[in-house]
Design an enzyme around this catalytic site. Structure first.
Site, PDB file in Angstrom:
ATOM      1  N   GLY A 170       0.830  -1.188   0.000  1.00 18.31           N
ATOM      2  CA  GLY A 170       0.000   0.000   0.000  1.00 18.31           C
ATOM      3  C   GLY A 170       0.867   1.241   0.000  1.00 18.31           C
ATOM      4  N   CYS A 171       0.440   2.281   0.687  1.00 17.58           N
ATOM      5  CA  CYS A 171       1.171   3.542   0.724  1.00 17.58           C
ATOM      6  C   CYS A 171       2.631   3.326   1.111  1.00 17.58           C
ATOM      7  CB  CYS A 171       0.514   4.481   1.732  1.00 17.58           C
ATOM      8  SG  CYS A 171       1.478   5.962   2.093  1.00 17.58           S
ATOM      9  N   PHE A 172       3.543   3.729   0.220  1.00 19.17           N
ATOM     10  CA  PHE A 172       4.958   3.451   0.506  1.00 19.17           C
ATOM     11  C   PHE A 172       5.508   4.286   1.654  1.00 19.17           C
ATOM     12  CE2 PHE A 172       6.049   5.805  -3.780  1.00 19.17           C
ATOM     13  CZ  PHE A 172       5.598   7.024  -3.273  1.00 19.17           C
ATOM     14  N   TYR A 208      -2.750  11.417   7.922  1.00 16.67           N
ATOM     15  CA  TYR A 208      -3.148  10.528   6.832  1.00 16.67           C
ATOM     16  C   TYR A 208      -3.237   9.086   7.317  1.00 16.67           C
ATOM     17  CZ  TYR A 208      -2.105   7.005   3.364  1.00 16.67           C
ATOM     18  OH  TYR A 208      -2.104   5.836   2.648  1.00 16.67           O
TER      19      TYR A 208
END
Length: 219
Positions: free
Chosen positions: A40-42, A196
């Site tokens: 997912g989000c790196f 986030y």
């Protein structure tokens, strides 16, 4: 022994010592290995694994696609085949690849084939990009995760491919003090990252799946 000869002897000894030191450093550097994963989000994967003892560096980037040197905009737009990925450089004398793979599976939702958490789409899919020497360990880690969860793990073990680092804007995002404009107003990148991560529900879902086995929830 004459002073001149003594000086030459000391000089030779120093040269040998420095040479051995340099050789030791080179030898150690050559022992470092890499593991590339997509979770997912790196930003989140990078932040998680840089906390692991024995990991020397984690770099955000892209892997698995067909476009050379892709930009972030190209990848998130779709069509490049790349996933957001992180290349982990580690010292196998301090941490084994088996351990890193176990941590990886327990830091994601490996049952989700459509992305990760709030980030949807193929770009955010999970994968292990294994070198030939890592394939067995990766498959074993996947089987262990599936057995522990009692659910089907859809994270594939893929052949390692070229890893392309993302631009500097995305590296070490989670700890940068640079101020950026967000929907919540001006924030440092570090603060924006925390907001986030919480809003995306990453840690909540990982805790739901893995409970106390989740290694990074709350990072």
């Amino acid at each position: 022994m004459t002073p001149l000869r003594t000086a030459k002897t000391l000089s030779l000894g120093l040269t040998i010592a420095l040479g051995l030191f340099a050789q030791a450093k080179t030898s150690h550097a050559q022992q470092l290995e890499t593991l590339t994963v997509a979770g997912g989000c790196f930003w989140c994967v990078e932040a998680d694994f840089e906390k692991v003892q024995g990991v020397k560096e984690a770099v955000s980037g892209f892997a698995g696609g067909t476009v050379e040197n892709p930009t972030y905009k190209q990848v998130v737009k779709g069509g490049t085949g790349h996933l957001e990925a992180v290349q982990i450089t580690y010292d196998p004398a301090q941490v084994q690849v088996d351990t890193l793979l176990s941590l990886f599976f327990r830091s994601i939702d490996p049952t989700d084939a459509g992305g990760q958490f709030c980030d949807r789409g193929a770009t955010y899919s999970t994968a292990v990009f294994a070198t030939p020497s890592q394939v067995d360990a990766a498959n074993a880690a996947k089987a262990s995760a599936q057995a522990d969860l009692g659910q089907t793990v859809v994270t594939p073990v893929l052949q390692a491919s070229t890893f392309y680092p993302a631009d500097s804007y995305h590296q070490d995002y989670y700890k940068q003090s640079k101020i950026i404009l967000t929907r919540f107003g001006p924030k440092s990148k570090a603060s924006a990252y925390k907001a986030y991560r919480q809003a995306c529900g990453r840690d909540a879902r990982v805790k739901e799946l893995w409970g106390s086995a989740a290694p990074f929830a709350g990072s």
